[in-house]
Scaffold this motif. Structure first.
Motif, mmCIF file in Angstrom:
data_model
loop_
_atom_site.group_PDB
_atom_site.id
_atom_site.type_symbol
_atom_site.label_atom_id
_atom_site.label_comp_id
_atom_site.label_asym_id
_atom_site.label_seq_id
_atom_site.Cartn_x
_atom_site.Cartn_y
_atom_site.Cartn_z
ATOM 1 N N UNK A 183 -25.567 -10.102 28.310
ATOM 2 C CA UNK A 183 -25.543 -9.491 26.981
ATOM 3 C C UNK A 183 -24.409 -10.064 26.129
ATOM 4 N N UNK A 206 -28.872 -0.353 29.772
ATOM 5 C CA UNK A 206 -28.832 -1.730 29.273
ATOM 6 C C UNK A 206 -30.033 -2.526 29.787
ATOM 7 N N UNK A 207 -30.506 -3.413 28.944
ATOM 8 C CA UNK A 207 -31.674 -4.243 29.227
ATOM 9 C C UNK A 207 -31.451 -5.119 30.470
ATOM 10 N N UNK A 208 -32.522 -5.335 31.270
ATOM 11 C CA UNK A 208 -32.325 -6.265 32.385
ATOM 12 C C UNK A 208 -32.412 -7.710 31.879
ATOM 13 N N UNK A 243 -19.264 -4.899 29.588
ATOM 14 C CA UNK A 243 -20.574 -5.427 29.206
ATOM 15 C C UNK A 243 -20.936 -6.566 30.154
ATOM 16 N N UNK A 244 -22.217 -6.645 30.539
ATOM 17 C CA UNK A 244 -22.568 -7.709 31.484
ATOM 18 C C UNK A 244 -22.693 -9.052 30.765
ATOM 19 N N UNK A 292 -24.509 0.271 25.968
ATOM 20 C CA UNK A 292 -23.613 -0.869 25.684
ATOM 21 C C UNK A 292 -23.756 -1.421 24.271
ATOM 22 N N UNK A 348 -16.547 -3.751 25.955
ATOM 23 C CA UNK A 348 -17.420 -2.655 26.402
ATOM 24 C C UNK A 348 -18.765 -2.635 25.688
ATOM 25 N N UNK A 349 -18.938 -3.435 24.639
ATOM 26 C CA UNK A 349 -20.216 -3.327 23.945
ATOM 27 C C UNK A 349 -20.490 -4.500 23.044
#
Lengths: 231, 231, 231, 231
Positions: free
Chosen positions: C214, D131-133, C210-211, D170, C114-115
């Motif tokens: 990242x 969250x940052x792109x 989290x994407x 995040x 998640x982070x």
């Protein structure tokens, strides 16, 4: 020795308990100790870290909120203390932003009586006073907080000698008692009750309040005419 | 040396563990240590802060609840201890209001066996005794609490030598064991199990109980005839 | 000086970190330190309180689980350690029943990423191995736990050099690393991640993982070829 | 004495507060202290345990992120600090992965203002930056984190002199203030607010935000032209 030395020390030692009991961080929270014969109380100075407190730094204030002795500015909550001392026959008051009790205050809910830990200390839910109306906020905020607390108890027909704690809605708890030590004790008990009531509802959303026969039994063990707790 | 010196010290040291293990605040909680040959136990005096306890302040009581030796009044829960010693072959009893175990007691739920930490200590859910009926409350509350605990185990066909802990509904946990130390150990284990069972249900509301083959395996590692835990 | 002195001390000091980091109570948990050249590891003796441990009390065991040196019985989890050392090129292993990580294991769920606290240490969810089937339980429980852990990683195509932690379903976490210290570090990080993932889902039940961009960035800050964390 | 000695010491003592306030474990977190006349700040070195820190180990960096003095590599978050010092007139910055604030950041939610503890420190919800792109992540991650924070405040028309804290979605919180000490203070207050807001929603899922009249009153007690908090 100053005639205020006794309450300076009582207030000092009671304030110093707050960080030890994990009830405050930084300068949050304040305890006062009253000498009712002299009509004054000693209270923590405003914004001074606990590590820098001494009995001499406690501020002496009368029951109308006037500073009688002391070089420092008293706690910003002083007028709340003054109002309660003026109207109630009590010896100590404690105010904290302790985590669980404050969360119930922010949730604007009474803390239901779910067990004997609660019943050992009082027979009713911990009352949560509704947030002040805007007229009261304008008219001397801390002064009105005292009346908000008194109104909450009187509306519910509660006696401040039996219910020594209240949540001020959206704000935080106030507790009191015969002495400053007892007020601090009540704050710690309240925090414990608040945490367990929260967990009880999480564990069983349909949990029931303690039944009246058990409430009565436990309270009387500690406080009734035939109490048999303690020495 | 007094013939009670051994159990005075055993009770003293076991009581002093409670605040260190974060199982009590103030004077909450009490531990006793029995000498079964003499038919007595040593128990914490009522309402005395832990910091002021000494072995000499422990009160000696027989299995009918009569004070045999000691200047102080014994714990208000003394009769519960007496009943359990009278009927069960155990050496120590511990009672606390520890946060998570007490919250399950207030929620009136058994603690389900969700993992091996639980199975290392017993093979069943931690039983929660139903709150006492009003007739029992009137008939000697602490005395009846002892019977409430014994009834809970016998109704479920549990052996007190295998299940050394119970939740008293709406009240708090009691634990016991061969010694006062073991009773305190069981209280700390129970608190840990109670916290993890609460979190397990929060993390997965559909979580399943531990399966029987794992329950059996873990319990036997520590307690079976071929146990291989410890020295 | 014994040729095992180095790993005795490494295992001792790493075990002593567990209570300081609030990862264990009583005798729960165990850490081992390996000397891969000698094909042995030092591990905590079974059931001995942390306060009584010394380097000399650590037990020396080979990678097949045979005791090579030491008067005490090794941890009951020794065979799990042995299996992992035998198959993986690692220097330390840590096993605890820490509160939050164990609760996720009991809930039989992977811990979602998640982070960035999580991503600083690995790029995937913390895997939760399914509870052992009954055939494995009968066939040497601790030995099979080692294979259960290895199977979990290989089924998910995870490399034990990149993912140094696992939850054993219904049981508790195991972590490892180049050294015993690193294994303990991983247990503390896992406990922190487990607590925050629990809270994240409580605060926002619809929270998103989290994407990938990242995840990759944070992991490479600490572990990539151009890492710029640390000295 | 070095012209940087003052900020070295300010940064050192402020960093040492983080583990004492339970805001970090291991090497997580970093605090910096700026000398705006000299256009530099002192910051924690990367990956060095708190127990090994000294004022001399702090690294001196200018507002473009260049190391001016110091043998060690500065915190991996240094460029985020540099960007904020360059654009805002502030004296200290603090970054932690504290449990509750980080969980809100992971949940990607602003922390609603539920009570006076919050209102004593600011009049708005604690903002959570999205969250940052992916484009920003590639373009110098820590550098862009600074702009992500500034954009979050400017989009919401918030003044960094009144709102001294933000959640980076995040990721985790950043706080700042006139000094390094004030930045650390803000991190501890944020953690307390974050925990109580979480509990408030658990206790009452329909809880209401604090009303505007109370927000205004509490903030002005501490920060308005007629403030009467502190000495």
């Amino acid at each position: 020795m100053s005639k205020y030395q006794h309450i300076r020390e009582a207030a000092y030692y009671a304030n110093m308990e707050l960080p030890k009991l994990n009830l405050v961080i930084f300068t949050f929270g304040n305890v006062s100790a009253a000498n009712r014969d002299l009509g004054v109380f000693a209270i923590k100075p405003s914004g001074v870290p606990y590590a820098e407190l001494t009995p001499a730094k406690m501020v002496i204030v009368d029951f109308d909120g006037n500073v009688i002795e002391g070089d420092l500015r008293p706690s910003s909550d002083t007028k709340t203390h003054a109002v309660l001392y003026k109207h109630w026959d009590i010896g100590g008051i404690c105010h904290t932003h302790s985590t669980y009790a404050t969360s119930w205050a922010q949730a604007q809910r009474d803390i239901p009586i779910y067990g004997t830990t609660h019943a050992d200390h009082k027979t009713v839910d911990v009352p949560c006073a509704q947030p002040m109306d805007d007229e009261m906020i304008k008219g001397g905020y801390e002064y009105q907080t005292g009346f908000q607390i008194m109104n909450c108890l009187s509306e519910r027909k509660l006696d401040h000698r039996e219910v020594e704690m209240v949540l001020v809605g959206n704000h935080a708890p106030f507790t009191w008692g015969k002495s400053a030590d007892k007020a601090v004790y009540n704050s710690a008990v309240l925090e414990s009750i608040a945490q367990m009531a929260y967990l009880t509802e999480q564990i069983n959303p349909d949990c029931a309040r303690l039944k009246e026969s058990l409430i009565k039994k436990h309270y009387e063990r500690k406080h009734g005419p035939d109490s048999y707790y303690g020495q």
